[in-house]
Structures are given as C-alpha cells and as structure tokens.
Design an enzyme around this catalytic site. Structure first.
Site, PDB file in Angstrom:
ATOM      1  N   ASN A   1      75.087 -11.174   1.899  1.00 50.14           N
ATOM      2  CA  ASN A   1      74.825 -11.213   3.338  1.00 50.14           C
ATOM      3  C   ASN A   1      74.018 -12.478   3.617  1.00 50.14           C
ATOM      4  O   ASN A   1      72.821 -12.519   3.342  1.00 50.14           O
ATOM      5  CB  ASN A   1      74.038  -9.955   3.738  1.00 50.14           C
ATOM      6  CG  ASN A   1      73.608  -9.984   5.188  1.00 50.14           C
ATOM      7  OD1 ASN A   1      74.067 -10.829   5.970  1.00 50.14           O
ATOM      8  ND2 ASN A   1      72.723  -9.058   5.557  1.00 50.14           N
ATOM      9  N   TRP A   2      74.695 -13.486   4.132  1.00 51.39           N
ATOM     10  CA  TRP A   2      74.022 -14.780   4.339  1.00 51.39           C
ATOM     11  C   TRP A   2      73.126 -14.767   5.576  1.00 51.39           C
ATOM     12  O   TRP A   2      72.386 -15.722   5.805  1.00 51.39           O
ATOM     13  CB  TRP A   2      75.060 -15.895   4.459  1.00 51.39           C
ATOM     14  CG  TRP A   2      75.833 -16.169   3.195  1.00 51.39           C
ATOM     15  CD1 TRP A   2      75.724 -15.502   1.993  1.00 51.39           C
ATOM     16  CD2 TRP A   2      76.844 -17.180   2.997  1.00 51.39           C
ATOM     17  NE1 TRP A   2      76.604 -16.030   1.075  1.00 51.39           N
ATOM     18  CE2 TRP A   2      77.302 -17.065   1.654  1.00 51.39           C
ATOM     19  CE3 TRP A   2      77.392 -18.162   3.806  1.00 51.39           C
ATOM     20  CZ2 TRP A   2      78.286 -17.901   1.126  1.00 51.39           C
ATOM     21  CZ3 TRP A   2      78.388 -18.996   3.276  1.00 51.39           C
ATOM     22  CH2 TRP A   2      78.813 -18.867   1.953  1.00 51.39           C
TER      23      TRP A   2
ATOM     24  N   GLU B   1      68.585  -4.875  10.262  1.00 48.49           N
ATOM     25  CA  GLU B   1      68.148  -5.924  11.199  1.00 48.49           C
ATOM     26  C   GLU B   1      68.868  -5.782  12.535  1.00 48.49           C
ATOM     27  O   GLU B   1      68.314  -6.111  13.585  1.00 48.49           O
ATOM     28  CB  GLU B   1      68.349  -7.307  10.569  1.00 48.49           C
ATOM     29  CG  GLU B   1      67.279  -7.564   9.510  1.00 48.49           C
ATOM     30  CD  GLU B   1      67.690  -8.505   8.386  1.00 48.49           C
ATOM     31  OE1 GLU B   1      68.700  -9.213   8.515  1.00 48.49           O
ATOM     32  OE2 GLU B   1      66.981  -8.512   7.356  1.00 48.49           O
TER      33      GLU B   1
ATOM     34  N   GLU C   1      69.954   0.739   1.835  1.00 43.04           N
ATOM     35  CA  GLU C   1      68.990  -0.360   1.890  1.00 43.04           C
ATOM     36  C   GLU C   1      67.682   0.141   2.498  1.00 43.04           C
ATOM     37  O   GLU C   1      67.572   0.248   3.726  1.00 43.04           O
ATOM     38  CB  GLU C   1      69.533  -1.490   2.774  1.00 43.04           C
ATOM     39  CG  GLU C   1      70.815  -2.101   2.287  1.00 43.04           C
ATOM     40  CD  GLU C   1      70.940  -3.546   2.748  1.00 43.04           C
ATOM     41  OE1 GLU C   1      71.001  -4.421   1.874  1.00 43.04           O
ATOM     42  OE2 GLU C   1      70.938  -3.800   3.967  1.00 43.04           O
TER      43      GLU C   1
ATOM     44  N   GLY D   1      64.006  -8.200   1.904  1.00 41.70           N
ATOM     45  CA  GLY D   1      63.313  -9.477   2.046  1.00 41.70           C
ATOM     46  C   GLY D   1      61.840  -9.443   1.682  1.00 41.70           C
ATOM     47  O   GLY D   1      61.105 -10.384   1.969  1.00 41.70           O
TER      48      GLY D   1
ATOM     49  N   GLY E   1      70.816 -10.148   0.046  1.00 43.55           N
ATOM     50  CA  GLY E   1      70.476 -11.070   1.120  1.00 43.55           C
ATOM     51  C   GLY E   1      70.025 -12.414   0.569  1.00 43.55           C
ATOM     52  O   GLY E   1      70.836 -13.279   0.221  1.00 43.55           O
ATOM     53  N   GLY E   2      68.719 -12.597   0.458  1.00 38.52           N
ATOM     54  CA  GLY E   2      68.150 -13.889   0.066  1.00 38.52           C
ATOM     55  C   GLY E   2      68.787 -14.497  -1.181  1.00 38.52           C
ATOM     56  O   GLY E   2      69.118 -15.692  -1.203  1.00 38.52           O
TER      57      GLY E   2
END
Ligand code: PEP
Length: 254
Positions: free
Chosen positions: A12-13, A102, A170, A176, A237-238
């Site tokens: 997931n960019w 998010e 999640e 994050g 993610g990151g």
C-alpha cells in the site's frame, strides 16, 4: 508446516510518490521478481491513482499484480473526484483495498460504506482487500475480538468468496508506528476471523480465503508474523516503498 493458502504480499503505497518514483519502484520489483521465476507467493502493488497507469505499464508481463487503494461504491455518475471499480479494472487493476483505517478515520467511512465498496469491487470482477482492526483504546478496553467480529460482519460483501475477497487484519495502533501485537495475539485474531468467515461463507471457502496481517511489518519481524498458521501474507505500508524491504518481507513467507 506446509501452507494451504498461497501467501499474498500487498504493498500500500498510500499518498507517496510521483510518476517517476512509482515507475522506478515498480521496475526494481520487476527485476527482483524476475530472479525468482516461479514465486510461491502472489505480490500486488497499490500505487496512488495518478500513478496506476504508468506502474501498470512497468509491471506488464511480470507476476506482479496491480491494485488500488480505494474506489467509490457506485459504478459511475456524479461523484466528483471519485474513481469507480470499473475504471480501476480498465487500468489493469486486479485488487482494490477497501476500508483501510486511514479512510475510516480521514473520511469517516462506516462498515456499511466499506461493504458497498467491496461489493462494487467484486461486481467489477476484482478482488477486494477488506481492512478491519481495532484502535488502541478498544484494545486496552479488551474489545479487540468484539470489534474485529463486528467490522468483519459489517464490511464483508454479500457474495464473498476466496476468489474475490482477501481480509486484512490491521490493528490501527500498529500502522506506521513500529509497534505490533505479539505473535500469539495476531494468531488469536486471525483464528477468530477464520471462524467467522466459516459462518459467513462456509468452512470450505473460509479455509481457502486469505487473511493478511498489516501494521508495521518489516523485514526483521516478517517471518515471525507471516508464518503464523492463519496469516496468509501481509498488507505492507511503509516498507513497501523500499523494493528490497518489500521483497525481503515476501521472501520470508517461503
Ligand atoms: C498500512 O497502511 O496498511 C500499513 C500496514 O502500514 P505500515 O506497514 O506502514 O504500518
């Protein structure tokens, strides 16, 4: 222990990268995956909408799949700024993330909206990656299992199957932050998800449906988290923004 489900590693960019960045990252991943002609895992990248077309071209012909981070629930119409699942299919997407925390937080998306989006994804012939997970205060209040159960029941599309849905657990507080639940806590939640999936779609289908873990997965913790019996890969993610880290995470599933 041999896996019964083929792992899926999804990147997931988020809202990161201009076109040149996305294409460069995609090319690096294509080069890495070429070194392993028959990978034992599936891998998908979910770039920002603006970059999807170019990334699609960069990964064409490789085992890497293309995905998106969200879509509208409607097939088309007067929804300024939104993108439909059919538009994403038209650009070569095979997966769409729905209900990421998010989006639930920034845009107030409810379970009902997430379910409607997931149904749009399935209706367009794509696979929905349906995200669920508790906040830190819910966990501290001992409500993790109840929250996850309710979110799953409220967010799953009506015609869910192993072919059109992937669930991503999640924990919001792990995204994050560099913090993760303990491995046994992750397995407990995943086992609950699998049991609820069996109620929803039948035991056979639930046994095939992939349930990913997401939240601060890095190369150094990936093996411990992704080798758990009911964990079938990760939503990353990151670490998905660095090709070598994303690749190292994928390789830890083997
Ligand atoms: C995510 O946003 O889905 C996620 C898991 O992020 P990170 O890996 O950065 O925690």
């Amino acid at each position: 222990m041999a896996r019964t489900r083929r792992p899926l590693i999804a990147g997931n960019w988020k809202m990161n990268g201009l076109c040149a960045d996305g294409v460069a990252l995609a090319r690096e991943l294509v080069a890495l995956i070429k070194g392993r002609p028959k990978p034992a895992f599936d891998m998908v990248v979910c770039p920002p909408f603006t970059v999807i077309g170019e990334v699609g071209k960069a990964i064409a012909g490789s085992p890497l799949a293309l995905g998106a981070q969200d879509c509208h629930a409607a097939a088309k119409g007067a929804h300024t700024g939104d993108i439909s699942a059919a538009m994403l299919a038209d650009r070569g997407c095979r997966f769409v993330i729905v209900g990421h925390s998010e989006r639930r937080t920034d845009h107030g998306e409810t379970d009902a909206e997430v379910k409607a989006k997931a149904e749009a994804v399935v209706g367009a012939g794509l696979t929905a990656i349906v995200c669920i997970g508790e906040t830190e205060s819910q966990r501290d209040a001992g409500k993790t299992l109840a929250v996850v159960k309710a979110q799953l029941a409220g967010s799953l599309p009506a015609k869910a199957s192993a072919a059109n849905v992937v669930v991503a657990y999640e924990p919001v507080w792990a995204i994050g932050t560099g913090r993760t639940p303990a491995a046994d806590e992750v397995q407990e939640v995943h086992a609950l998800i699998r049991a609820r999936l069996a109620d929803a779609v039948g035991a056979g289908e639930a046994a095939r449906l992939r349930v990913l873990y997401g939240g601060s997965v890095k190369p150094d913790n990936a093996r411990a988290l992704l080798s758990l019996p009911d964990v079938d890969g990760g939503l990353i993610g990151g670490a998905s923004l660095k090709s070598r880290d994303f690749w190292a995470i994928a390789e830890s599933c083997l």
